[in-house]
Enzyme design. Sequence first.
Site, PDB file in Angstrom:
ATOM      1  N   HIS A 289      22.094 -28.926  32.043  1.00 11.65           N
ATOM      2  CA  HIS A 289      23.452 -28.430  31.862  1.00 11.65           C
ATOM      3  C   HIS A 289      24.092 -28.101  33.212  1.00 11.65           C
ATOM      4  CE1 HIS A 289      21.940 -27.775  27.758  1.00 11.65           C
ATOM      5  NE2 HIS A 289      23.200 -27.883  27.387  1.00 11.65           N
TER       6      HIS A 289
ATOM      7  N   ASP B  80      22.639 -37.872  26.169  1.00  9.37           N
ATOM      8  CA  ASP B  80      22.940 -36.446  26.117  1.00  9.37           C
ATOM      9  C   ASP B  80      24.411 -36.305  26.524  1.00  9.37           C
ATOM     10  OD1 ASP B  80      22.592 -33.724  25.799  1.00  9.37           O
ATOM     11  OD2 ASP B  80      20.858 -33.590  27.124  1.00  9.37           O
TER      12      ASP B  80
END
Length: 412
Positions: A224, A307
């Site tokens: 992230h 992702d």
Amino acid sequence: MPAFSLAACENLSYSEIVFSFFVRNWFTVFIQMPSDSLLSLSLEQQIGQFFYIGLPCTELDAETGALIQEVQPGGVIVFGRNVAGPQQLRDLLDGVRALLPVAPLIGIDQEGGLVDRLRKIFTPMPSARTIREHGDLAGARGLGRITGEVLRLLGFNMNFAPVMSIMTEERDLLSNGLYSRSFGRSPGEVLGYTTVYLRGLQETGLIGCLKHFPGIGAGEVDSHEEMPMVRLTHEDLMAQDLAPYIELFQRKDDRVRCVMISHGGFPNIDIMKGVTGGLLEPASLSHNIVTHLLRKELGYQHLVVTDDLEMGAIAKHCEIESAVVRAFVAGEDMMLICAHPEIIRRGYQALLSVARDGKLPKDRMRSSLKRIAAMKSIVKPPPAFDLDRFKALSEETAKLNGKLNYKYGGTI
């Protein structure tokens, strides 16, 4: 029947708009499609099928409707920001379905533990680590079944779980955000728990997704924020992180229908030679990993998704326009863009522009469209929403938590 227009609906209520869309599209929403059905779509609609997008809010408002109508995405993913109540969420997803000419995949990251998008409206679910620490294979299967049933009631047909990372004691010390999300410390543990979890989940009619290929448990940072470096050799990956994938891919039940590719960097297997200092690509954008390793070497033939392409591992180093093209050329079938409508639009328009210029190989487009259609042919339409059953499943989750001595430690 005339084409749908947002302007024509300005004076209608939310429920009237949803009903209108539903009537217009019920044939496409509920009839399963053959694997070549998406090949007859317009180019704009075909490109939309390659995108799995997030929504900005809890309502199917004009902004959200316009985004869906422009992109006509193949999939929609839900986050906590979209969840206000069980009936609200089901209405939102029914409305999304009714807006689209081709029924979408509708997914969520509902792992349990820290990654639990439903905790505002449903008893918080236990983490994978908690189940593994109690040695409770029945608990893993039970969590899969409860998760699958409640998601189906809410209108979903996919769950982006289970996490396949192997988290040894040494890896537990890394700051990669996977500490509580793994079912095991060894390939055997991960295989055992994820198999029974996936079985419980998919027996409800919901499709699971293995993540994050080819394994980022050894990464030192959270993707992230940045691209995690996984400094394992090809042999180490095959013996450790890839071993559970390989076993599941080879099983005759053909249970694995979706794999999510990580944003991890693998310098010992994926450096592009001939470039000064070598060029390291995240796995999600790497033809070597998506096509050569996953598809050719391991023989996996079903749906592959990235992702989220808005995560720091990508966004800090690559504009979305470049990311979506590189991901598709690498062999990805669908690209997740999860947060910002303007970035979703930019990604969609970039891939569409390349396709219009004739620079996307038609055989690549056909292959992905067939895999997307194949996935959509096996997902089931949602059952009628049943609030009593929803509450019963929430109570069943509370009993499972009690059995595991699990208490969610955050705030709801």
